[in-house]
Design an enzyme around this catalytic site. Sequence first.
Site, PDB file in Angstrom:
ATOM      1  N   GLU A 186       0.828  -1.217   0.000  1.00  0.00           N
ATOM      2  CA  GLU A 186       0.000   0.000   0.000  1.00  0.00           C
ATOM      3  C   GLU A 186       0.856   1.258   0.000  1.00  0.00           C
ATOM      4  O   GLU A 186       0.654   2.159   0.817  1.00  0.00           O
ATOM      5  CB  GLU A 186      -0.952  -0.014   1.203  1.00  0.00           C
ATOM      6  CG  GLU A 186      -1.947  -1.158   1.157  1.00  0.00           C
ATOM      7  CD  GLU A 186      -3.124  -0.984   2.097  1.00  0.00           C
ATOM      8  OE1 GLU A 186      -2.972  -0.315   3.125  1.00  0.00           O
ATOM      9  OE2 GLU A 186      -4.198  -1.535   1.794  1.00  0.00           O
ATOM     10  N   GLU A 255      -6.517  -7.945  -0.961  1.00  0.00           N
ATOM     11  CA  GLU A 255      -7.078  -8.015   0.397  1.00  0.00           C
ATOM     12  C   GLU A 255      -8.575  -7.774   0.345  1.00  0.00           C
ATOM     13  O   GLU A 255      -9.020  -6.627   0.282  1.00  0.00           O
ATOM     14  CB  GLU A 255      -6.423  -6.974   1.319  1.00  0.00           C
ATOM     15  CG  GLU A 255      -4.986  -7.272   1.668  1.00  0.00           C
ATOM     16  CD  GLU A 255      -4.373  -6.227   2.601  1.00  0.00           C
ATOM     17  OE1 GLU A 255      -5.122  -5.566   3.346  1.00  0.00           O
ATOM     18  OE2 GLU A 255      -3.139  -6.067   2.565  1.00  0.00           O
TER      19      GLU A 255
HETATM   20  C1  GAL Z   1      -4.441  -3.028   4.936  1.00  0.00           C
HETATM   21  C2  GAL Z   1      -3.018  -3.520   5.095  1.00  0.00           C
HETATM   22  C3  GAL Z   1      -2.996  -4.818   5.876  1.00  0.00           C
HETATM   23  C4  GAL Z   1      -3.813  -4.681   7.132  1.00  0.00           C
HETATM   24  C5  GAL Z   1      -5.212  -4.224   6.775  1.00  0.00           C
HETATM   25  C6  GAL Z   1      -6.115  -4.019   7.974  1.00  0.00           C
HETATM   26  O1  GAL Z   1      -4.500  -1.723   4.520  1.00  0.00           O
HETATM   27  O2  GAL Z   1      -2.425  -3.708   3.844  1.00  0.00           O
HETATM   28  O3  GAL Z   1      -1.687  -5.152   6.175  1.00  0.00           O
HETATM   29  O4  GAL Z   1      -3.202  -3.764   7.959  1.00  0.00           O
HETATM   30  O5  GAL Z   1      -5.152  -3.004   6.134  1.00  0.00           O
HETATM   31  O6  GAL Z   1      -6.259  -5.195   8.662  1.00  0.00           O
END
Ligand code: GAL
Length: 729
Positions: A186, A255
Amino acid sequence: MGSIWKMLRINILVFAVLFSLACSSVRATVSYNNKAIIINGKRRILISGSIHYPRSTPEMWPDLIQKAKDGGLDVIQTYVFWNGHEPSPGKYNFEGRFDLVKFIKLVHQAGLYVHLRIGPYVCAEWNFGGFPVWLKYVPEVEFRTDNQPFKVAMRRFVEKIVNMMKSEKLFEPQGGPIIMSQIENEYGPVEWEIGAPGKAYSAWAAKMAVGLETGVPWIMCKQDTAPDPIIDTCNGFYCEGFHPNKPYKPKMWTEAWTGWYTQFGGPVPHRPAEDLAFAVARFVQNNGSFFNYYMYHGGTNFGRNAAGLFVATSYDYDAPIDEYGLLNEPKWGHLRDLHKAIKQSEPALISSYPTVTRLGKNQEIHVFRSKSGACAAFLSNYDPTYSAKLTFRNMQYNLPPWSISILPDCKTAVYNTARISSKSSQAKMVPVTTGLRWQSYSEETPSADDKDTLTMEGLWEQINVTRDSSDYLWYLTEVNIASNEGFLKSGGWPLLTVMSAGHALHVFINGHLSGTVSGSLNNPKLTYSGKVNLRAGVNKLSLLSVAVGLPNIGLHYERWNTGILGPVTLKGLNEGTRDLSRQKWSYKAGLKGESLSLDTVGGSSSVEWVEGSLLAQKQPLTWYKTTFSAPQGNDPLGLDMISMGKGEIWINGQSIGRHWPAYIAKGSCGDCNYAGTFTEKKCQRNCSQPSQRWYHVPRSWLKPSGNLLVVFEEWGGDPTKISLVKRIV
Ligand code: GAL
């Protein structure tokens, strides 16, 4: 002679051509195009799930991986946790929960692929975002920017991991399971914020990664500037509208948040399975070909691995497999059914872009067709309130609100995201061992004149002193009160004010607790302000500052401070207000009990413990210990800590994490309707209860009998009410 040479030359030529063909086909085993990741010449719809290896134990891994496979996953995604692997510069750890190679090999044995997010910045609610704390003290270092010392360290670690994977033959072209890697995490928003040095850094990171020649694609998530050939990908609760930065890259979702993380002081997040399935189906119907559940198994933040802003020890995440390794139903089963429907549609999905028919404002039909005649349709109703009847190829289909039906043959609706056929599971924590016999030992309150302290002028930043070797740092000083101070006669005690950058604080005056404060979810900073009982002469002021994990996110978070930075003032003296901030302070990193290793069998015999009527109860800064036998059976185990305040728990010398059941969840936990846009604040549970009451005890950390359980309690609690529970569904 001449013809022999000629023959030889032809042979060499043929060999060279074959060799180069072989090499190029080896190199080309994982590639991509605009539709999908291509493995051995085949475009694939890939279903992936995050399991972070240090958030469970090696003994749990095979079962978790099998459950992921049974749930229809093709890929396991994990970050690589630099601070776990390189706790001090050049000293590596790949043992136990950090046995990365073993984890990857287990995934391989199960027949699944791996997406390895090397980072090495990981965010992940993991201490310091995965960076080792020593990195902060490398001269001139600045994290995640065009900074030479940082880049040198980052390259060294990334190379170390890539070389390790290569030498174990773990990349797909070598016959291994790794089909993809990630560099950074990110970085887009950071690059946008810091401009030119950010651009230079990401260009460098991309080039460095690609130069390592892993033979598999690299991705950068949430970074629309990702340079070719790196694929930029999406993270979020929904990603249907995402487009990669080039038309020849596939649409990937690294994600898909299955829930959210719990914080001490916050409620427990919950994302309805219907909405998660809807989000995934919507992504796939919009041409998405790779999605990863973050998390598929969240697990536990053992030890002191949880990051700042009070992230809890449980990292359950409301994931399809719960913290303890049990199926979280109906989520797991509902997604398995979704995956079946998607896999049945795969031949059509990988062959074409969808033809989209809009039926009014809230309904759509997406149809995929292959040249060989495969056809798959997705019928969608985005209306959060009303069901819809859709006619497709002369058939009528009923769609509940906020749902998508999948027709893998363009005829039969085999799945609808809002119709769950899996049964819900209700997990229960059943006490198995109660009435443990506890002993206690009271941690000493040190004072400024103790020998083993470090004395300096003024107030020092906490991590600078502890280097994060402990959550605890004592700030010790003396306050001289003249016998003619007015308050000694009038009885109006002076007001002590202590300003701290975080995260919790206990104030002791002459060895007695005067007060405790801690930061709140949105603000780790805190101020103690209280009348203090001082006497004429020298008074001992002992402030115990407590960190609850270092930050893992934010612009240059390496510069964020922890601990008492002042001012520290006393108001109500003859002179008015006395500023104590600049006087001499002595420092003591860690607790005495920590330095004596009271959590181990050997260490715990170095002090005198008391029990029975002498057992310390509701006393701050107390160590407790007991022993217990492992309960029969295989059900996962936990500790019910309801009667305790805040501290840390160890079993047989291994930390199962910080406990803080006294932090009660504030928030709103209203009704939960799956329909409508989800945010982490929607559908929360557990309001007005401890944010985390139960703490996972891995079975594999236990012996049949004589297990040493040690609890350090900061606030004061009643250990006799702690029980060992088993989790049953
Ligand atoms: C995303 C990040 C992950 C984790 C998630 C929240 O933005 O890439 O590593 O932190 O948020 O659980």
